[in-house]
Scaffold this motif. Structure first.
Motif, mmCIF file in Angstrom:
data_model
loop_
_atom_site.group_PDB
_atom_site.id
_atom_site.type_symbol
_atom_site.label_atom_id
_atom_site.label_comp_id
_atom_site.label_asym_id
_atom_site.label_seq_id
_atom_site.Cartn_x
_atom_site.Cartn_y
_atom_site.Cartn_z
ATOM 1 N N MET A 31 -44.985 -36.450 88.399
ATOM 2 C CA MET A 31 -45.009 -36.932 87.024
ATOM 3 C C MET A 31 -46.449 -37.129 86.558
ATOM 4 O O MET A 31 -47.301 -37.538 87.338
ATOM 5 C CB MET A 31 -44.267 -38.269 86.926
ATOM 6 N N PRO A 32 -46.739 -36.867 85.274
ATOM 7 C CA PRO A 32 -48.081 -37.122 84.756
ATOM 8 C C PRO A 32 -48.357 -38.624 84.693
ATOM 9 O O PRO A 32 -47.437 -39.436 84.625
ATOM 10 C CB PRO A 32 -48.052 -36.498 83.364
ATOM 11 N N HIS A 33 -49.614 -38.973 84.725
ATOM 12 C CA HIS A 33 -50.050 -40.355 84.707
ATOM 13 C C HIS A 33 -49.734 -40.995 83.350
ATOM 14 O O HIS A 33 -50.009 -40.407 82.304
ATOM 15 C CB HIS A 33 -51.546 -40.382 84.998
ATOM 16 N N ALA A 34 -49.159 -42.193 83.345
ATOM 17 C CA ALA A 34 -48.869 -42.912 82.108
ATOM 18 C C ALA A 34 -50.164 -43.509 81.556
ATOM 19 O O ALA A 34 -50.925 -44.119 82.290
ATOM 20 C CB ALA A 34 -47.864 -44.033 82.370
ATOM 21 N N PRO A 35 -50.444 -43.321 80.266
ATOM 22 C CA PRO A 35 -51.656 -43.896 79.682
ATOM 23 C C PRO A 35 -51.630 -45.428 79.785
ATOM 24 O O PRO A 35 -50.581 -46.063 79.648
ATOM 25 C CB PRO A 35 -51.604 -43.454 78.223
ATOM 26 N N ARG A 52 -35.579 -57.886 81.093
ATOM 27 C CA ARG A 52 -35.613 -57.334 82.450
ATOM 28 C C ARG A 52 -36.332 -55.995 82.428
ATOM 29 O O ARG A 52 -36.455 -55.360 81.384
ATOM 30 C CB ARG A 52 -34.186 -57.133 82.965
ATOM 31 N N TRP A 53 -36.808 -55.562 83.597
ATOM 32 C CA TRP A 53 -37.504 -54.273 83.697
ATOM 33 C C TRP A 53 -36.619 -53.142 83.188
ATOM 34 O O TRP A 53 -37.096 -52.225 82.521
ATOM 35 C CB TRP A 53 -37.919 -53.997 85.141
ATOM 36 N N CYS A 54 -35.337 -53.201 83.499
ATOM 37 C CA CYS A 54 -34.440 -52.113 83.109
ATOM 38 C C CYS A 54 -34.183 -52.076 81.598
ATOM 39 O O CYS A 54 -33.650 -51.094 81.091
ATOM 40 C CB CYS A 54 -33.120 -52.202 83.871
ATOM 41 N N ASP A 55 -34.572 -53.125 80.869
ATOM 42 C CA ASP A 55 -34.350 -53.178 79.429
ATOM 43 C C ASP A 55 -35.580 -52.790 78.607
ATOM 44 O O ASP A 55 -35.595 -52.975 77.388
ATOM 45 C CB ASP A 55 -33.894 -54.581 79.016
ATOM 46 N N LEU A 56 -36.612 -52.256 79.270
ATOM 47 C CA LEU A 56 -37.787 -51.795 78.525
ATOM 48 C C LEU A 56 -37.385 -50.708 77.541
ATOM 49 O O LEU A 56 -36.578 -49.838 77.872
ATOM 50 C CB LEU A 56 -38.832 -51.206 79.480
ATOM 51 N N PRO A 57 -37.945 -50.727 76.328
ATOM 52 C CA PRO A 57 -37.616 -49.653 75.384
ATOM 53 C C PRO A 57 -38.158 -48.308 75.867
ATOM 54 O O PRO A 57 -39.098 -48.258 76.656
ATOM 55 C CB PRO A 57 -38.315 -50.082 74.088
ATOM 56 N N LYS A 58 -37.554 -47.268 75.394
ATOM 57 C CA LYS A 58 -38.011 -45.921 75.727
ATOM 58 C C LYS A 58 -38.595 -45.302 74.460
ATOM 59 O O LYS A 58 -38.139 -45.562 73.366
ATOM 60 C CB LYS A 58 -36.847 -45.082 76.232
ATOM 61 N N GLY A 59 -39.636 -44.516 74.637
ATOM 62 C CA GLY A 59 -40.244 -43.870 73.476
ATOM 63 C C GLY A 59 -41.681 -43.482 73.741
ATOM 64 O O GLY A 59 -42.175 -43.593 74.875
ATOM 65 N N LYS A 65 -40.356 -48.058 83.452
ATOM 66 C CA LYS A 65 -40.352 -49.329 84.187
ATOM 67 C C LYS A 65 -41.050 -49.184 85.535
ATOM 68 O O LYS A 65 -41.756 -50.092 85.974
ATOM 69 C CB LYS A 65 -38.929 -49.852 84.365
ATOM 70 N N SER A 66 -40.899 -48.039 86.196
ATOM 71 C CA SER A 66 -41.534 -47.858 87.499
ATOM 72 C C SER A 66 -43.055 -47.753 87.362
ATOM 73 O O SER A 66 -43.796 -48.352 88.150
ATOM 74 C CB SER A 66 -40.968 -46.643 88.220
ATOM 75 N N SER A 67 -43.535 -47.018 86.368
ATOM 76 C CA SER A 67 -44.983 -46.933 86.145
ATOM 77 C C SER A 67 -45.563 -48.285 85.775
ATOM 78 O O SER A 67 -46.617 -48.684 86.271
ATOM 79 C CB SER A 67 -45.297 -45.943 85.022
ATOM 80 N N LEU A 72 -48.849 -52.841 87.210
ATOM 81 C CA LEU A 72 -48.975 -54.303 87.257
ATOM 82 C C LEU A 72 -49.402 -54.754 88.644
ATOM 83 O O LEU A 72 -50.312 -55.576 88.794
ATOM 84 C CB LEU A 72 -47.659 -54.969 86.863
ATOM 85 N N LYS A 73 -48.773 -54.214 89.686
ATOM 86 C CA LYS A 73 -49.140 -54.580 91.063
ATOM 87 C C LYS A 73 -50.585 -54.190 91.366
ATOM 88 O O LYS A 73 -51.336 -54.963 91.964
ATOM 89 C CB LYS A 73 -48.184 -53.934 92.056
ATOM 90 N N ARG A 74 -50.991 -52.997 90.953
ATOM 91 C CA ARG A 74 -52.374 -52.553 91.202
ATOM 92 C C ARG A 74 -53.375 -53.436 90.473
ATOM 93 O O ARG A 74 -54.402 -53.822 91.023
ATOM 94 C CB ARG A 74 -52.569 -51.107 90.743
ATOM 95 N N TRP A 75 -53.102 -53.727 89.191
ATOM 96 C CA TRP A 75 -54.029 -54.518 88.387
ATOM 97 C C TRP A 75 -54.120 -55.959 88.873
ATOM 98 O O TRP A 75 -55.159 -56.593 88.756
ATOM 99 C CB TRP A 75 -53.629 -54.474 86.923
ATOM 100 N N ARG A 76 -53.038 -56.486 89.419
ATOM 101 C CA ARG A 76 -53.102 -57.840 89.980
ATOM 102 C C ARG A 76 -53.927 -57.843 91.259
ATOM 103 O O ARG A 76 -54.660 -58.770 91.542
ATOM 104 C CB ARG A 76 -51.703 -58.379 90.254
ATOM 105 N N THR A 77 -53.829 -56.777 92.043
ATOM 106 C CA THR A 77 -54.569 -56.672 93.297
ATOM 107 C C THR A 77 -56.060 -56.470 93.064
ATOM 108 O O THR A 77 -56.886 -57.112 93.706
ATOM 109 C CB THR A 77 -54.021 -55.506 94.140
#
Length: 116
Positions: A31-35, A52-59, A65-67, A72-77
């Motif tokens: 998959m391409p990198h999300a901006p 919830r993560w599963c309720d994020l809008p699409k567009g 949600k996975s990106s 989020l995990k990387r930026w917190r680290t």
């Protein structure tokens, strides 16, 4: 950002654009990198709405949600999230939106046990 959150405006994004590390180059497969702007839109949506993560809008302005969760995990680290928080607090303080004379501490979630 009064009312429904529809993503960051160009002006709002300019306030935070330099906080994030340089976007990685294309990996070649998968998959391409999300901006980062789309990821930040998604994270702010979760924080503002409490969904919830599963309720994020699409567009077009949202990341998956996975990106979003992965970044989020990387930026917190790596400290990026703390840098972002400091930037937001500095802007709010400069504009007089925070009254530093008052504060509140909620101890209802504290793991501390009473002395016996």
């Amino acid at each position: 950002m009064a009312g429904r959150f529809e993503g960051l405006t160009d002006l709002e994004w300019k306030l935070f654009d330099d906080v994030f590390p340089q976007e990685p180059s294309k990996r070649g497969k998968g998959m391409p990198h999300a901006p980062y702007r789309h990821v930040l839109n998604s994270l702010l949506y979760i924080l503002i709405t409490g969904c919830r993560w599963c309720d994020l809008p699409k567009g077009d302005i949202w990341a998956s949600k996975s990106s979003s969760h992965r970044w989020l995990k990387r930026w917190r680290t790596d400290g990026t999230f703390e840098h972002l928080q400091a930037r937001i607090l500095a802007i709010a303080s400069e504009k007089g939106l925070i009254n530093w004379q008052f504060g509140a501490v909620d101890g209802s979630f504290s793991p501390w046990e009473r002395w016996r």
